[in-house]
Motif scaffolding. Structure first.
Motif, PDB file in Angstrom:
ATOM      1  N   ARG A 161       0.833  -1.194   0.000  1.00 16.34           N
ATOM      2  CA  ARG A 161       0.000   0.000   0.000  1.00 16.34           C
ATOM      3  C   ARG A 161       0.875   1.255   0.000  1.00 16.34           C
ATOM      4  NH1 ARG A 161      -2.352   0.894   4.520  1.00 16.34           N
ATOM      5  NH2 ARG A 161      -0.836  -0.329   5.705  1.00 16.34           N
ATOM      6  N   SER A 162       0.324   2.373  -0.439  1.00 17.30           N
ATOM      7  CA  SER A 162       1.081   3.622  -0.478  1.00 17.30           C
ATOM      8  C   SER A 162       1.031   4.366   0.848  1.00 17.30           C
ATOM      9  CB  SER A 162       0.547   4.534  -1.586  1.00 17.30           C
ATOM     10  OG  SER A 162      -0.817   4.847  -1.363  1.00 17.30           O
ATOM     11  N   GLU A 163       0.126   3.961   1.761  1.00 19.70           N
ATOM     12  CA  GLU A 163      -0.001   4.654   3.048  1.00 19.70           C
ATOM     13  C   GLU A 163       0.860   4.015   4.138  1.00 19.70           C
ATOM     14  OE1 GLU A 163      -1.622   7.633   3.659  1.00 19.70           O
ATOM     15  OE2 GLU A 163      -1.561   7.543   1.484  1.00 19.70           O
ATOM     16  N   VAL A 164       1.935   3.382   3.761  1.00 20.61           N
ATOM     17  CA  VAL A 164       2.896   2.825   4.725  1.00 20.61           C
ATOM     18  C   VAL A 164       3.699   3.973   5.337  1.00 20.61           C
ATOM     19  CG1 VAL A 164       4.929   1.345   4.970  1.00 20.61           C
ATOM     20  CG2 VAL A 164       3.060   0.671   3.435  1.00 20.61           C
ATOM     21  N   MET A 165       3.843   3.985   6.673  1.00 25.99           N
ATOM     22  CA  MET A 165       4.622   5.026   7.338  1.00 25.99           C
ATOM     23  C   MET A 165       6.106   4.783   7.071  1.00 25.99           C
ATOM     24  SD  MET A 165       2.036   6.567   8.452  1.00 25.99           S
ATOM     25  CE  MET A 165       3.082   7.953   8.888  1.00 25.99           C
ATOM     26  N   LEU A 166       6.860   5.877   6.849  1.00 28.38           N
ATOM     27  CA  LEU A 166       8.268   5.783   6.486  1.00 28.38           C
ATOM     28  C   LEU A 166       9.138   6.392   7.587  1.00 28.38           C
ATOM     29  CD1 LEU A 166      10.396   5.086   4.318  1.00 28.38           C
ATOM     30  CD2 LEU A 166       9.992   7.344   3.310  1.00 28.38           C
ATOM     31  N   TYR A 167      10.199   5.647   7.992  1.00 27.67           N
ATOM     32  CA  TYR A 167      11.107   6.109   9.046  1.00 27.67           C
ATOM     33  C   TYR A 167      12.553   5.786   8.665  1.00 27.67           C
ATOM     34  CZ  TYR A 167       6.819   6.139  11.829  1.00 27.67           C
ATOM     35  OH  TYR A 167       5.551   6.382  12.291  1.00 27.67           O
ATOM     36  N   ALA A 168      13.466   6.505   9.335  1.00 29.56           N
ATOM     37  CA  ALA A 168      14.893   6.205   9.245  1.00 29.56           C
ATOM     38  C   ALA A 168      15.391   5.905  10.657  1.00 29.56           C
ATOM     39  CB  ALA A 168      15.661   7.380   8.647  1.00 29.56           C
ATOM     40  N   THR A 169      16.556   5.286  10.773  1.00 26.32           N
ATOM     41  CA  THR A 169      17.109   4.999  12.097  1.00 26.32           C
ATOM     42  C   THR A 169      18.630   4.906  12.036  1.00 26.32           C
ATOM     43  OG1 THR A 169      16.998   3.511  14.011  1.00 26.32           O
ATOM     44  CG2 THR A 169      16.964   2.481  11.843  1.00 26.32           C
ATOM     45  N   ASP A 170      19.260   5.279  13.153  1.00 24.65           N
ATOM     46  CA  ASP A 170      20.702   5.081  13.315  1.00 24.65           C
ATOM     47  C   ASP A 170      20.995   3.767  14.019  1.00 24.65           C
ATOM     48  OD1 ASP A 170      21.376   7.558  12.158  1.00 24.65           O
ATOM     49  OD2 ASP A 170      21.139   8.606  14.062  1.00 24.65           O
ATOM     50  N   ASP A 171      19.973   3.149  14.606  1.00 22.69           N
ATOM     51  CA  ASP A 171      20.151   1.930  15.391  1.00 22.69           C
ATOM     52  C   ASP A 171      20.229   0.697  14.500  1.00 22.69           C
ATOM     53  OD1 ASP A 171      20.068   3.472  17.641  1.00 22.69           O
ATOM     54  OD2 ASP A 171      17.999   2.967  18.165  1.00 22.69           O
ATOM     55  N   GLU A 172      20.738  -0.378  15.094  1.00 21.36           N
ATOM     56  CA  GLU A 172      20.696  -1.666  14.419  1.00 21.36           C
ATOM     57  C   GLU A 172      19.252  -2.171  14.446  1.00 21.36           C
ATOM     58  OE1 GLU A 172      23.193  -3.106  12.823  1.00 21.36           O
ATOM     59  OE2 GLU A 172      24.526  -1.445  13.362  1.00 21.36           O
ATOM     60  N   LEU A 173      18.787  -2.717  13.340  1.00 21.13           N
ATOM     61  CA  LEU A 173      17.384  -3.110  13.239  1.00 21.13           C
ATOM     62  C   LEU A 173      16.969  -4.204  14.225  1.00 21.13           C
ATOM     63  CD1 LEU A 173      16.907  -2.870   9.378  1.00 21.13           C
ATOM     64  CD2 LEU A 173      15.957  -1.364  11.120  1.00 21.13           C
ATOM     65  N   PRO A 174      17.824  -5.202  14.530  1.00 20.53           N
ATOM     66  CA  PRO A 174      17.420  -6.169  15.565  1.00 20.53           C
ATOM     67  C   PRO A 174      17.179  -5.508  16.916  1.00 20.53           C
ATOM     68  CG  PRO A 174      19.217  -7.052  14.258  1.00 20.53           C
ATOM     69  CD  PRO A 174      19.069  -5.614  13.863  1.00 20.53           C
ATOM     70  N   LEU A 175      17.963  -4.469  17.246  1.00 20.13           N
ATOM     71  CA  LEU A 175      17.746  -3.736  18.494  1.00 20.13           C
ATOM     72  C   LEU A 175      16.439  -2.962  18.433  1.00 20.13           C
ATOM     73  CD1 LEU A 175      18.731  -2.624  21.250  1.00 20.13           C
ATOM     74  CD2 LEU A 175      19.910  -0.819  19.980  1.00 20.13           C
ATOM     75  N   LEU A 176      16.175  -2.341  17.290  1.00 19.13           N
ATOM     76  CA  LEU A 176      14.956  -1.557  17.124  1.00 19.13           C
ATOM     77  C   LEU A 176      13.715  -2.440  17.235  1.00 19.13           C
ATOM     78  CD1 LEU A 176      14.564   1.501  16.522  1.00 19.13           C
ATOM     79  CD2 LEU A 176      14.071   0.859  14.172  1.00 19.13           C
ATOM     80  N   ALA A 177      13.860  -3.706  16.845  1.00 21.43           N
ATOM     81  CA  ALA A 177      12.727  -4.631  16.893  1.00 21.43           C
ATOM     82  C   ALA A 177      12.286  -4.933  18.319  1.00 21.43           C
ATOM     83  CB  ALA A 177      13.076  -5.935  16.171  1.00 21.43           C
ATOM     84  N   GLN A 178      13.120  -4.618  19.299  1.00 17.93           N
ATOM     85  CA  GLN A 178      12.758  -4.868  20.695  1.00 17.93           C
ATOM     86  C   GLN A 178      11.691  -3.894  21.189  1.00 17.93           C
ATOM     87  OE1 GLN A 178      16.264  -4.862  23.139  1.00 17.93           O
ATOM     88  NE2 GLN A 178      17.373  -6.279  21.802  1.00 17.93           N
ATOM     89  N   GLY A 179      11.553  -2.773  20.522  1.00 18.79           N
ATOM     90  CA  GLY A 179      10.559  -1.792  20.941  1.00 18.79           C
ATOM     91  C   GLY A 179       9.148  -2.297  20.686  1.00 18.79           C
ATOM     92  N   THR A 180       8.329  -2.316  21.736  1.00 16.05           N
ATOM     93  CA  THR A 180       6.951  -2.780  21.604  1.00 16.05           C
ATOM     94  C   THR A 180       6.006  -1.798  22.272  1.00 16.05           C
ATOM     95  OG1 THR A 180       7.163  -4.091  23.624  1.00 16.05           O
ATOM     96  CG2 THR A 180       7.614  -5.215  21.538  1.00 16.05           C
ATOM     97  N   PRO A 181       4.760  -1.733  21.842  1.00 13.44           N
ATOM     98  CA  PRO A 181       3.784  -0.833  22.466  1.00 13.44           C
ATOM     99  C   PRO A 181       3.545  -1.207  23.931  1.00 13.44           C
ATOM    100  CG  PRO A 181       2.992  -1.638  20.359  1.00 13.44           C
ATOM    101  CD  PRO A 181       4.195  -2.443  20.690  1.00 13.44           C
ATOM    102  N   ILE A 182       3.074  -0.240  24.714  1.00 11.19           N
ATOM    103  CA  ILE A 182       2.737  -0.510  26.105  1.00 11.19           C
ATOM    104  C   ILE A 182       1.367  -1.174  26.204  1.00 11.19           C
ATOM    105  CG2 ILE A 182       4.147   1.400  26.957  1.00 11.19           C
ATOM    106  CD1 ILE A 182       1.514   2.986  27.286  1.00 11.19           C
TER     107      ILE A 182
END
Length: 381
Positions: free
Chosen positions: A129-150
């Motif tokens: 879909r075209s409405e996918v949110m787009l982000y950049a990061t300086d972190d390693e992606l496996p580390l970023l994957a640890q972030g979860t909603p409360i």
């Protein structure tokens, strides 16, 4: 008799349409896609959307069970080949139709052609879909994957997947979708600003244990698919006043323990007026904001608050301008505004393909502040 057989045959035809159907349990749904580039290869990191959690939250059937985070990785010489590697180990068909967010590392952005290749595939593939949110990061992606909603909520309801409600309450960085990027990167002279994500392990806890959560931290700037650099949250404070999408911007007028107040502003009105004289281009900027007093313990009068707010907003806009200038980032889209006002001069001067902005380009900056309300209390109460 003949008509009876026709009805029987039609019924059988309609029934066959259900025999090949699949329930949602028979498909793996990618909810988030991370993209890195290192050692000459694309590295793909995916999160899986679990509909069990989504269904409980939408149905209101009590607190949702916190489900484990599933993911898959793929590596390939091209973006498409890296995603195809997921098919080798998947236990069920993969659907790409429910990707909510796309995260790309600054390391990948720095490699020329990587972002263009990613966008080419996603824009061509029929499922995405075209409405996918787009982000950049300086972190390693496996580390970023640890972030979860409360609260055990599904990633489908997270701020990363839907940043707009929080942006309306605290307008720091304007969200951008895949569609926004594809449109803006074709606009002459326009720099695309991509919000950056990181991980914060100190702000939230669960049962007195740290709970890693995503945090917005600055922006990455891209022009014509090429990475221009990044600004931190502190460095881009001035951007808040230059984005018309902003709905609520807090300003803390703090000098010392006996001299502070805070005002929240909304819906800034921005006027950027370029002027071309021969080979010289200058820009004048006017910003108008209206605010509501949130904190005023020392009973400052409104005129003093207005003066202090105007001074601080002007300082933030100029400071961000200088920070961006050092990295050759056209943070306030001056180039695009020249194109819109005078496309002939824009083309003649070749502004699209050179870093022409200097500290003198911002010729004039005027900030006008109005105080519309002091909240539930009178101004001096």
């Amino acid at each position: 008799m003949y008509r009876k057989w026709i009805w029987v045959l039609l019924s059988l035809t309609l029934l066959t349409g259900c025999w090949d159907s699949k329930s949602i349990e028979q498909t793996i749904y990618i909810s988030s896609l991370g993209i890195d580039y290192k050692d000459g290869e694309f590295h793909i990191y995916s999160k899986i959307l679990q509909f069990e959690n989504v269904g409980k939250q939408e149905g209101g059937g009590g607190p949702p069970e916190e489900l484990p985070i599933w993911g898959a990785q793929g590596v390939g010489k091209t973006f498409d080949s890296a995603t195809d590697k997921l098919y080798k180990t998947t236990q069920q068909p993969i659907s790409w139709a429910h990707i909510g967010d796309l995260i790309i590392t600054t390391r990948a952005l720095e490699k020329d052609g990587v972002l263009d290749e990613v966008m080419d595939v996603l824009n061509r593939y029929s499922e995405t879909r075209s409405e996918v949110m787009l982000y950049a990061t300086d972190d390693e992606l496996p580390l970023l994957a640890q972030g979860t909603p409360i609260l055990g909520k599904s990633p489908w309801y997270s701020r990363v997947n839907n940043p707009y409600p929080v942006f309306k309450q605290f307008s720091l960085i304007t969200p951008i979708t895949l569609r926004n990027y594809l449109i803006d990167q074709k606009e002459p002279g326009k720099v695309v600003k991509i919000p950056k994500l990181g991980i914060n392990e100190n702000k939230w806890t669960k049962d007195n244990e740290p709970h890693p959560i995503h945090e917005f931290g600055g922006s990455a700037f891209v022009y014509r698919g090429k990475y221009k650099g990044s600004l931190s949250t502190e460095e881009e404070q001035g951007v808040r006043w230059m984005q018309k999408e902003a709905k609520r911007i807090p300003l803390y007028l703090y000098k010392n323990e006996e001299d502070y107040a805070s005002v929240v502003f909304a819906d800034p009105k921005i006027d950027i007026e370029p002027e071309v004289q021969g080979e010289e281009v200058t820009v004048s900027v006017k910003v108008e904001v209206t605010g509501e007093i949130i904190e005023n313990p020392f009973h400052k009068d409104d005129q003093k608050l207005v003066k202090e707010a105007e001074q601080q907003i002007e300082e933030q806009i100029k400071s961000t301008y200088q920070e961006a200038l050092e990295k050759n980032i056209d943070v306030y889209q001056f180039t695009n505004h020249v194109y819109k006002k005078d496309p002939k001069a824009f083309k003649k001067l070749g502004l699209e393909n050179k870093d022409w902005i200097t500290s003198e380009t911002l010729k004039d900056l005027k900030v006008k502040v109005s105080i519309a309300s002091s909240g539930k209390l009178k101004l001096k109460e």
